[in-house]
Design an enzyme around this catalytic site. Structure first.
Site, PDB file in Angstrom:
ATOM      1  N   ASP A 243       0.861  -0.932   0.114  1.00 60.03           N
ATOM      2  CA  ASP A 243       0.345  -0.034  -0.139  1.00 60.03           C
ATOM      3  C   ASP A 243       0.746   1.286  -0.273  1.00 60.03           C
ATOM      4  O   ASP A 243       2.233   1.622  -0.446  1.00 60.03           O
ATOM      5  CB  ASP A 243      -0.428   0.170   1.276  1.00 60.03           C
ATOM      6  CG  ASP A 243      -1.876   0.814   0.847  1.00 60.03           C
ATOM      7  OD1 ASP A 243      -2.852   1.900   0.655  1.00 60.03           O
ATOM      8  OD2 ASP A 243      -3.576  -0.299   0.363  1.00 60.03           O
ATOM      9  N   HIS A 299      -4.207   5.699   3.206  1.00 57.55           N
ATOM     10  CA  HIS A 299      -4.368   4.474   3.400  1.00 57.55           C
ATOM     11  C   HIS A 299      -4.262   3.728   3.226  1.00 57.55           C
ATOM     12  O   HIS A 299      -5.085   2.930   4.203  1.00 57.55           O
ATOM     13  CB  HIS A 299      -4.412   4.558   1.389  1.00 57.55           C
ATOM     14  CG  HIS A 299      -5.509   3.286   0.415  1.00 57.55           C
ATOM     15  ND1 HIS A 299      -5.005   2.647   0.248  1.00 57.55           N
ATOM     16  CD2 HIS A 299      -6.628   3.596   0.277  1.00 57.55           C
ATOM     17  CE1 HIS A 299      -5.462   1.350  -0.330  1.00 57.55           C
ATOM     18  NE2 HIS A 299      -6.795   1.966  -0.274  1.00 57.55           N
ATOM     19  N   SER A 463     -11.368  -0.478  -0.683  1.00 52.41           N
ATOM     20  CA  SER A 463     -10.379  -1.126   0.366  1.00 52.41           C
ATOM     21  C   SER A 463     -10.097  -1.942   1.693  1.00 52.41           C
ATOM     22  O   SER A 463      -9.174  -2.076   2.515  1.00 52.41           O
ATOM     23  CB  SER A 463      -9.344  -0.045   0.005  1.00 52.41           C
ATOM     24  OG  SER A 463      -8.520   0.002  -1.391  1.00 52.41           O
TER      25      SER A 463
END
Length: 502
Positions: A243, A299, A463
């Site tokens: 990520d 994220h 996600s």
């Protein structure tokens, strides 16, 4: 990938370095390339058209056939290298500035053995007469002298060379922009969820994390039943988070961060474990090429918390697995962009350094054969989980399109039960000859998790659905070590009722 709490506005993914004429020429050439998908350019969803035209300028990836002697040798740390003039071999020497070989000796040699195993996997899943899967040998990254070089035309020029197995652009993968609601920094303050819990579990386990009342994703998939009846995790499983990096100093993540003990206890500035990465104590940053894979986006930290935030520690949230090791691998920039090369390198790092589960919360209409090779070899030792994407597109093949890497049959593709999620009406079978499908549905809306600097926030997206499955699979693998991956996949698919996997 992440979708906004409000309707998202995506960045244009077209390469701004090309003028309109170049873009038109490239689209015309690319129409020929995508015939293998049995779809014309006009039939592709706009999101897929944008993805397919989004790649690094001035770069391409070329795999030479295994029988080509490309002069590949290995450094002391195992990194493949070669002084071979691949430009001359391909007849494009006047256009190439540099070339480098991908991957490390350990992975390359293992891929030769794994190729036959993957063929057996495809046959067991119903693929008729599959070709021998390719190996990771002889894969070069080429950079052109002219950054404006028409990469698709160059690929057309060399793809029929008898020495070439395949040639492809260095595709760019992205996570969508996202907005964040109120960010909570007081980990000891309770936060009543505004969302009604869809709790279906009758578990009575006590959880003292103050934000746990907001985690309906846990109760609606009955992970809390697993905690009560079987395990909350014993630290034996390693989840690699590919990520934007992770805030491994976060109070809800620090204790669960994977530690490379050989490097921690070794000599600073020296590759103590000989894996090709110096002082990679907590993972690796493939963007900045250093040993500090910190999250400069948000994220990756959010994804990591869903999978494995420390549970029952009196602060914040509880991850799907309370006691697990999170391997932070940064393959996306702060802007949320990464490419086939960095992601493939990250996959290789994950499985060769002991990841038992690999989470990939990104999706694209691009299919990189290089990334596929890395994943096929990761499958030998790791469970692979990926988000299906947020474009609201059915997987097809009729009237739809697959998103990768979730579409691969050896990757557990995870949807969210929302209109913006890519989806598969038939997770039990596929009409694709390559067996593309998504298998599971998990909660992906209003998911609260960790964010950098000790905070917590809610985000939406597939996600957020994928790491919940990744964390649960870590518990499954710990408890039923004897189960094959195929049995794990089948058992999870068979529990998938409405609306979520159980």
């Amino acid at each position: 990938m992440v979708v906004l709490n409000i309707s998202p506005t995506k960045h244009s993914l077209l390469n701004n370095n090309n003028n309109n004429n170049n873009n038109n020429n490239m689209k015309n050439v690319f129409t020929l390339i995508v015939l293998v998908t049995q779809l014309t350019w006009g039939q592709m969803p706009p999101a897929v058209q944008q993805d397919l035209m989004n790649f690094e300028p001035g770069e391409l990836i070329v795999k030479l056939k295994d029988n080509v002697d490309a002069g590949v040798t290995y450094a002391e740390n195992g990194k493949a290298m070669s002084s071979f003039n691949i430009g001359e071999l391909l007849g494009i020497e006047d256009k190439i500035e540099s070339s480098s070989v991908m991957f490390h000796q350990k992975a390359i040699e293992a891929s030769v053995l794994n190729s036959q195993k993957m063929k057996a996997v495809y046959m067991s899943k119903g693929m008729t007469n599959p070709k021998d899967p390719l190996t990771m040998k002889n894969i070069f990254v080429l950079k052109t002298l002219n950054v404006q070089e028409n990469i698709l035309m160059l690929i057309e020029e060399i793809k029929n060379n008898p020495n070439v197995e395949y040639a492809e652009p260095n595709y760019i993968y992205s996570i969508d922009d996202f907005e964040v609601g109120e960010t909570i920094y007081d980990e000891t303050t309770d936060n009543d969820s505004e969302q009604e819990s869809s709790e279906t579990s009758d578990a009575t386990i006590d959880v003292d994390d103050p934000l746990y009342s907001s985690q309906s994703n846990i109760t609606s998939t009955n992970i809390d039943d697993v905690w009560e009846q079987y395990t909350t995790g014993d630290g034996s499983q390693v989840i690699a988070i590919l990520d934007t990096g992770g805030d491994y100093t976060h109070p809800d993540l620090e204790a669960n961060t994977w530690i490379n003990t050989e490097e921690l206890n070794g000599v600073e500035g020296y590759d103590d474990d000989g894996n090709g990465y110096i002082d990679d104590i907590r993972g690796w940053d493939f963007i900045n090429i250093d040993n500090a894979p910190l999250d400069d986006n948000m994220h990756g930290t959010h994804v990591a918390g869903i999978a494995g935030a420390v549970g029952n520690n009196g602060i914040g949230i509880a991850g799907a697995a309370w006691n697990v090791k999170l391997m932070h691998i940064k393959v996306f920039q702060s802007t949320g962009q990464g490419n086939s090369v960095t992601i493939s390198d990250g996959i290789e790092y994950a499985y060769t350094n002991g990841a038992t589960v690999i989470n990939m919360s990104f999706a694209s209409g691009n299919e990189s054969l290089t990334m596929r090779l890395a994943l096929e070899n990761a499958y030998a030792t790791s469970i692979l989980v990926a988000a299906s994407g947020n474009s609201g597109i059915i997987i097809g093949p009729y009237g739809g399109f697959p998103f990768f890497p979730a579409a691969y049959s050896f990757v557990l593709g995870v949807e969210a039960n929302a209109s913006w999620s890519n989806f598969d009406d038939h997770p039990y079978y596929t009409m694709y000859s390559f067996l593309y499908n998504y298998e599971l549905v998990a909660p992906g809306a209003n998911i609260i998790s960790t964010v950098p600097n000790g905070g917590y926030a809610s985000l939406n997206g597939t996600s957020m659905a994928a790491p919940l499955v990744a964390g649960a699979l870590a518990l499954y693998k710990e408890h039923k070590q004897e189960d094959s991956k195929e049995l794990m996949f089948g058992n999870l698919i068979n529990t998938a009722g409405v609306p979520y996997v159980d």
